[in-house]
Write a protein that holds these residues in place. Sequence first.
Motif, PDB file in Angstrom:
ATOM      1  N   LEU B 214       3.303   3.884  -0.017  1.00 22.32           N
ATOM      2  CA  LEU B 214       4.700   4.359  -0.085  1.00 22.32           C
ATOM      3  C   LEU B 214       5.452   3.723   1.145  1.00 22.32           C
ATOM      4  N   PHE B 215       4.680   3.301   2.297  1.00 22.74           N
ATOM      5  CA  PHE B 215       5.248   2.824   3.271  1.00 22.74           C
ATOM      6  C   PHE B 215       5.261   1.396   3.502  1.00 22.74           C
ATOM      7  N   GLY B 216       6.130   0.897   4.532  1.00 25.13           N
ATOM      8  CA  GLY B 216       6.233  -0.381   4.649  1.00 25.13           C
ATOM      9  C   GLY B 216       5.056  -1.183   5.062  1.00 25.13           C
ATOM     10  N   LEU B 217       4.589  -0.633   5.773  1.00 24.74           N
ATOM     11  CA  LEU B 217       2.981  -1.249   6.241  1.00 24.74           C
ATOM     12  C   LEU B 217       1.877  -1.270   5.064  1.00 24.74           C
ATOM     13  N   ASP B 218       2.179  -0.531   3.887  1.00 23.65           N
ATOM     14  CA  ASP B 218       1.428  -0.659   2.637  1.00 23.65           C
ATOM     15  C   ASP B 218       1.748  -1.665   1.983  1.00 23.65           C
ATOM     16  N   ILE B 219       2.675  -2.466   2.073  1.00 25.14           N
ATOM     17  CA  ILE B 219       3.230  -3.531   1.234  1.00 25.14           C
ATOM     18  C   ILE B 219       2.203  -4.836   1.195  1.00 25.14           C
ATOM     19  N   GLN B 220       1.804  -5.087  -0.104  1.00 20.48           N
ATOM     20  CA  GLN B 220       0.732  -6.094  -0.385  1.00 20.48           C
ATOM     21  C   GLN B 220       1.264  -7.056  -1.392  1.00 20.48           C
ATOM     22  N   ARG B 221       1.430  -8.436  -1.158  1.00 17.44           N
ATOM     23  CA  ARG B 221       1.984  -9.352  -2.058  1.00 17.44           C
ATOM     24  C   ARG B 221       1.004 -10.540  -2.256  1.00 17.44           C
TER      25      ARG B 221
END
Lengths: 151, 731
Positions: B214-221
């Motif tokens: 849910l958080f910014g730090l959790d972003i994976q691309r």
Amino acid sequence: MATFNLNINGKKQQVDVDADTPLLWVLRDHVNLVGTKYGCGINQCGACTVHLNGVAMRSCMLPISQVGEQAVTTIEGLSENGDHPVQKAWIEHDVAQCGYCQAGQIMNAAALLKNSPNPSDEEIEGAMAGNICRCGTYVRIKAAIKTAAAG
Amino acid sequence: MTLVKTTYNRRSFLKSTALAGGGMVLGFSWLASCKPSAEEVLAMPKEWFDINGFLKIGENGVVTIMSPNPEIGQNVKTAMPMIVAEELDVDWKKVIVEQAPLNTDIFTRQLAGGSQSIRQGWQGLRMAGATARRMLMEAAAKQWGVPVEELTTEAGVISHKNSGKTAGYGEVASAAAGIPVPEEVELKDVKDFRIIGTPRKNVDGKKLYTGQPLFGLDIQREGMLIAMIEHPPAFGMKVKSVDDSAARAMSGVKDVFTINSLPEGIEKQWSDTNAFPELVVVVAESTWQAMKAKKALRIEWERTGDAESTAGHAAKLDELIAKAPAEPARKDGDPEAAFKNAAKVIERTYSAPFLAHNTMEPMNFFAHVTDEKAELVGPIQTPEFLEKTISAVTGLPLEKIHIDMTRMGGGFGRRLYGHFGVEAAVISQKVKAPVKLVYTRDDDMTQGTYRPGYKVLYRAALDENNNLIAFHVRGAGTHGSPIFANRFPAGAVDNYLAEEHSLDSNISTGAWRAPRSNFIAGAEQAFLDEVAEAAGKDPIDFRLELFDRAIKNPVGKDNDYDAERYAGVLKLVKEKAGWGKDMPGVGRGVSAYFCHNSYVAQVVDVATDGGSPRVKKVWCAVDCGIVVNPEGAINQIEGGIVDGIGHAMYSAMTFKEGKPEQSNFDKYRLIRINEAPAEIETHFVESDIDPTGLGEPSLPPVIGALANALYKATGKRVYDQPFAMGSAVLG
């Protein structure tokens, strides 16, 4: 880089990482389990708490080379359907504000209740003092732990 | 019912109506990434019908409501959609909430700050729900050939009493999407609310407690690289040279370079506060590799400004409050004469240190900038300002920049200043790849943007009958004074003087939960406690006398508070806490404060139990108008109380030769569960006034109530925060 065989949430997984990579970053960057959070990197805030063989453990300073095939449980694997008594109690007490620290709080609380099913206030405070909640949800965390213990 | 013209966000309705011209519109593309978990028993609809920019309805009656504002833990993601759902008159169980991206065509003030999301969003959110309800009713009326006035709604079902016909919203959603937006709509009476005022649980709760991203730090691309930065180790320094040879040779390291995220000549926003625009950047394949490479950098820094210290700040603030400024901020009557003729004069000074925000989720942002467009995803309280600065820095027009807001691991004002988003964009543009910028805790805590250090002098004059005849406040702080010249007790004292000083500094400061109030309320309320004591009066009675004066015969015209509501919360907390009863072993303190348009009064009980004093219980009375979600509201009040007590007791950011002396939680002390109040009891004043601020107002006054309770428990007054620092008793 080296290859490590891991046992995460009951699943065997293989990762190819630097041997000194902390478990936290293996979970977050290499096996896509981002529920375990980074907060301080020096074992001070508890956001990165996981279970290692059922014992609550900070993952931010634990090199993957020391984990081996010990059983790692993360927040994603605490229960099958998110219905561990602690998770249910967290919903009942609507504990979270920002919610960032709560995975670590829940993992620590679950380990506490495993060892001490009916903890006193002092026990709860002693066990949970390593987990910072910057939003200040401590009153609810304590109440939720008591509910989980009673349930 | 209240009839309101649909003037708010007219553009959004027009735009969505045009979109819906074809009758059916598929869901927004970003919906796909926000699928509800299996536990949410709602069946997803086959089709979505856009009714307006705030909501869409599925053919099965499920409703998706956009939450427009950034979520930093203040729980607007639950409360704002509740307001839409109320006027839409839908079953809350059938609502799916989604975070809206930045979209200035549809939404206004997508900002988390000043405790204003609900207050300023209130009318627009109600109108969005009410307009949609009306369009659904018109669609049904048309279908049934009956006048729309004969229709009623309840929980997502439209009924026509005379014919006995009923239809769920989903059944008429397709037709409603083609109905013209009504010129005016009826809003519900407060007494008819079914959702507002009822406790509703955090819409993200389950996801949070199962570790969903849910958080910014959790972003994976796909193909995403990790960037980390090195900023100067001290304020007043910049990069001189970089030896990156060791770092470049490390595994996974892609690049090392320096950036300037705020080049000369670009148009800046107020949110572009940044002491360190020049940074050394490491880009690597993974976070750990970037962290290690960062440590291997050999950077030479050079001094460009003063090397400030905490001792130096204290000396300068002392100098400032020793002298009067050229002009007062406010002056009523003749304070000088009143002090001269006083029977008693009480004079005290109070101070507080710099504070870091220390959101649990450190600063981070995802950016993918190409020659054509920029995609940004992350935690930001001011997306609209961020977009403008990114446009200025990257050269891309605003319409080519898309910003998605993630849930934030805390805000407290820190993420109003979006330099990390700009930095991510600059880095992505340079390496031509999707990049997630991650600050370490150390980077975050030593970056600046701190709550300023403050000092304030208070003087009060009593006549021979112990009436308060003059009041003087002179405050000084870094980058601005903490004084609100027109707040209480201005208006309640004949002779009043407020004076302000500002201290310049190269240490950057910013808004920190309840800016200025977070210091001045505690100082003022502790001082009034001493004045009441000197006057031989009960501290609550003493304050009520002053409010009585301000109600009946206020001094001056610019008083920034409603004395009746102020007195109201004080009376409520007095009653609830059983003020005046004998409490052996307990020291009780009281306070009241008004900020962010809301009134809060608190009673704090401190017990020593033979050891260090501990807050046993806090009673809190709040007047914030209508309470949208009591569950979330009480949580906010509790959080503000713990936050206030924690920082006043334990926290400080200090400096030596320009260098922050605390860089992680081993040295920067934050309150822990064993130091938090054992119990907090919150009471809201029942009200049908439009809602006001809630995220901040409980923090400022608790510091005063705490100080007053500590005095009663230990016999010693505390003046300088953090109270526990260097204190064997409070440690």
